[in-house]
Design an enzyme around this catalytic site. Structure first.
Site, PDB file in Angstrom:
ATOM      1  N   ASP A  18       4.048   2.549  -9.221  1.00 53.40           N
ATOM      2  CA  ASP A  18       5.116   3.206  -8.935  1.00 53.40           C
ATOM      3  C   ASP A  18       5.943   2.665  -7.802  1.00 53.40           C
ATOM      4  OD1 ASP A  18       7.393   4.951  -8.057  1.00 53.40           O
ATOM      5  OD2 ASP A  18       6.149   6.676  -7.648  1.00 53.40           O
ATOM      6  N   LYS A  80      14.727  -0.865  -2.362  1.00 52.43           N
ATOM      7  CA  LYS A  80      15.148  -0.922  -3.982  1.00 52.43           C
ATOM      8  C   LYS A  80      16.401  -0.504  -4.217  1.00 52.43           C
ATOM      9  CE  LYS A  80      13.123   2.510  -7.548  1.00 52.43           C
ATOM     10  NZ  LYS A  80      12.121   3.228  -7.632  1.00 52.43           N
ATOM     11  N   GLU A 157      10.841   6.276 -14.815  1.00 54.42           N
ATOM     12  CA  GLU A 157       9.726   7.223 -13.844  1.00 54.42           C
ATOM     13  C   GLU A 157       9.641   8.524 -14.580  1.00 54.42           C
ATOM     14  OE1 GLU A 157      11.872   6.380 -10.087  1.00 54.42           O
ATOM     15  OE2 GLU A 157      10.962   4.061 -10.096  1.00 54.42           O
ATOM     16  N   ASP A 180      13.659  14.328 -11.139  1.00 52.59           N
ATOM     17  CA  ASP A 180      12.711  13.426 -10.307  1.00 52.59           C
ATOM     18  C   ASP A 180      14.021  13.085  -9.132  1.00 52.59           C
ATOM     19  OD1 ASP A 180      11.781  11.447  -8.930  1.00 52.59           O
ATOM     20  OD2 ASP A 180      11.276  10.090 -11.011  1.00 52.59           O
TER      21      ASP A 180
END
Ligand code: ADP
Ligand code: MG
Length: 614
Positions: A18, A80, A157, A180
């Site tokens: 992850d 990211k 994810e 999420d």
């Protein structure tokens, strides 16, 4: 448990990673179950922060986090958010690409893996937000490769989180909603579990919404206080900004536990040798008021995904909350109000994604094959090409979006559409590839373009071009265009546009052809699905430009008439307001002889007319 099952994929171990905006984590399958591989201090999460220290050495994780304030020009968090962008980030003396920085984070995790599983080659399944674009996925794959992993698969994810859950509930048939919300991204997916098959039904999200945004809202709030008191904006000072950001995150987290938090920062910055501090308190209600619009946006996505899947609220059996930001109590309230049930609490919101990635890795390597678990995923957005669209009876406008793979199509998928040429003797066609849900490509996300040449000359609409989209399990797209009569084809992996060397090779056949409003009125075929193209040399001259402007005025005049008509026909005040606004924009642009503004005003007018159904 046999020995064989204990030693999972003994030749080339495969791990699940992850790679988060805020934290990263790695897991693998041991004794038939996913486990996090901890760092040297037993930490299961590693902050996704990189520092290039004064000796130009790379430091990753907690130590780098401490440097965000001390050495802001040498450290970076939340890289990211820049994945897939062609930017250079300066850290210390050198510049780095976002994938290189992510590669350093992955390299750190690789160290944990090597310690646990021994040196040598490793494969990895790396997760990305479902709503990540093609470039972002490729940049992630590259980061993995830079860290020395053979990247076997990129998975979404929320799908990984569902796998972690599904793996523990193999016999249950249910609809699961995964919410999420991490540091930088938000995803929501609906997954149907049946007989060990996990089928992602739909996925949506926002790859620019997360806990980082909440922090910055709080930073703004702090800054306002300081401006009031000292007439100085601390956000203009890098260090002061970093101090406030760190405090904001701390306060935010505390507000998940308590109703009010004291802020006492004696030195945020210095002014004329004197320290300027911040003393205040933040209540939970004040914080919630700041972030409520963003939370509402996440709830709107839930409504959208239910509509997409045609499921009713009561058909959702379980809600999985994943990501650190999902700990915010207000989110639990919103979910509870919406679904009339509590979210599941048996999934660790920090670990679910990495554990699920490890499950996927185990399925891939065969070590979990016996579980019988199967997972299918979808494309979270539509992908298609720019076409010319007939509007207002006779007028053709370039830049309309034609989806070839509609959103929520199960992947992998291959789809082909055939298009016709739009002009007589057209020998080339520009294939412009976009993703998104909007009617016009300008509102969608541009992926790539390429020029298909060598179409035999002939009457307009006579020649056909076949366009094939292949979207693979990693969420990476390949596009092929073929002239039907010659059989000549060109294939482009969208990847080529990022890869410098192949880009150069490819550059000769890539030629951006501007959309224009030149004369497309000829021919009265049904031209909805036609390419947005211009023949080479068919533009750029002054005469043409003047002609274009004349066309533009003509189009504007006819649109004005329609808007005026619509104004008479509607009684809605909002609609009248919208129409008046575009009318005055058109007038202003004509008066100013500003063709770019006029062009924009025309598009707006069309959008409004379409929206209002006139
Ligand atoms: P990512 O997947 O983006 O790396 P995580 O799932 O690790 O993110 O979540 C990190 C985000 O969650 C950060 O913005 C962090 O501030 C936030 N967060 C963590 N714990 C809490 C909490 N108790 N309350 C509110 N936000 C939290
Ligand atoms: Mg995450």
């Amino acid at each position: 448990m046999s020995k064989q099952e204990n030693i999972d994929s003994s030749f080339r171990p495969i791990v699940g990673i992850d790679l988060g905006t805020t934290n990263s984590s790695v897991a693998f399958i041991q004794s038939g179950k996913p486990h996090i591989i901890p760092g040297p201090k037993g930490e299961k999460l590693t902050p996704s922060v990189v520092l290039i220290d004064p000796n130009e050495k790379v430091v990753v994780g907690e130590d780098a986090q401490a440097a965000l304030i001390a050495m802001p020009e040498r450290s970076i968090a939340a890289v990211k958010r820049q994945m897939g962008e062609q930017t250079s980030i300066k850290l210390g003396a050198s510049f780095y690409s976002p994938e290189e920085i992510s590669g350093m984070i992955l390299e750190k995790l690789r160290g944990y893996v090597d310690k646990q599983l021994g040196e040598g080659e490793k494969e990895a399944v790396i997760t990305v937000p479902a709503y990540f674009t093609d470039e972002q996925r490729r940049a992630t794959k590259k980061a993995g490769e830079l860290a020395g992993f053979a990247v076997e698969r990129i998975i979404n994810e929320p799908t990984a989180a569902a796998l972690a859950f599904g793996f523990q509930h193999l016999d249950e048939d249910r609809h699961l909603l995964v919410y999420d919300l991490g540091g930088g991204t938000f995803d929501v997916s609906i997954v149907e579990m049946m007989d060990g098959i996990l089928e992602v039904k739909a996925s949506t999200g926002n790859n620019r919404l997360g806990g980082e945004d909440f922090d910055w809202l709080l930073v703004d709030w702090f800054a306002e206080k300081m401006i009031e008191q000292f007439a100085i904006d601390p956000r203009t000072d890098v260090r002061a900004k970093a101090v406030l950001k760190e405090e904001a995150e701390k306060v935010k987290k505390q507000l998940s536990e308590q109703d009010v938090v004291e802020v006492a920062l004696p030195v945020v910055m210095m002014k004329e040798g004197k320290p300027l501090g911040l003393y205040t308190e933040v209540t939970k209600d004040q914080f919630v008021a700041l972030i409520e619009p963003l939370l509402q946006e996440t709830m709107d996505k839930i409504s959208q995904i239910l509509a997409d899947t045609k499921l009713h609220v009561e058909e959702i059996d379980d809600i999985l909350l994943v990501g650190g930001s999902s700990r915010i109590p207000r989110i639990h309230e919103l979910i509870q109000d919406y679904f009339h049930k509590q979210p599941r609490s048996d999934v660790n919101p920090d670990e679910a994604v990495a554990l699920g990635a490890a499950v996927q890795a185990g399925l891939k390597s065969g070590s979990l094959a016996k579980s019988g678990l199967i997972v299918t995923d979808v494309a979270p957005f539509s992908m298609g090409v720019a076409v010319v669209k007939e509007t207002w009876g006779t007028k053709f406008r370039p830049g309309a979006f034609k989806a070839i793979i509609p959103r929520n199509t199960t992947i992998p998928v291959t789809r082909t559409e055939t298009f016709g040429t739009v002009a007589p003797n057209q020998t080339e066609v520009m294939i412009e590839v976009y993703q998104g849900e909007n009617e016009w490509v300008k509102d969608n996300h541009f992926l790539n373009e390429f020029l298909l040449k060598g179409i035999p000359p002939g009457p307009a609409g006579n020649e056909a071009v076949e366009v094939t989209f292949r979207y693979n399990l990693n969420g990476i797209l390949e596009v092929t265009a073929k002239s039907v009569s010659t059989g000549e084809s060109m294939t482009v992996t969208i990847q080529d546009s990022l890869d410098r060397s192949s880009e150069e090779a490819f550059q000769t056949s890539l030629e951006k052809v501007e959309a224009s409003h030149s004369d497309r009125d000829e021919g009265d075929e049904e031209q909805i699905d036609l390419f947005d193209f211009l023949e080479e040399g068919d533009f750029d001259t002054e005469d043409e430009a003047e002609e274009d402007y004349g066309d533009l005025i003509e189009e504007a005049t006819s649109l004005k008439e329609r808007c005026e008509q619509a104004l008479v026909n509607t009684t809605s005040k909002t609609e009248q307001k919208q129409l008046r606004e575009v009318l005055s924009r058109i007038d202003d642009a004509i008066k100013a002889e500003d063709d770019a503004a006029l062009d924009k005003a025309i598009e707006q007018a069309m959008d409004v007319l379409i929206d209002l159904d006139f």
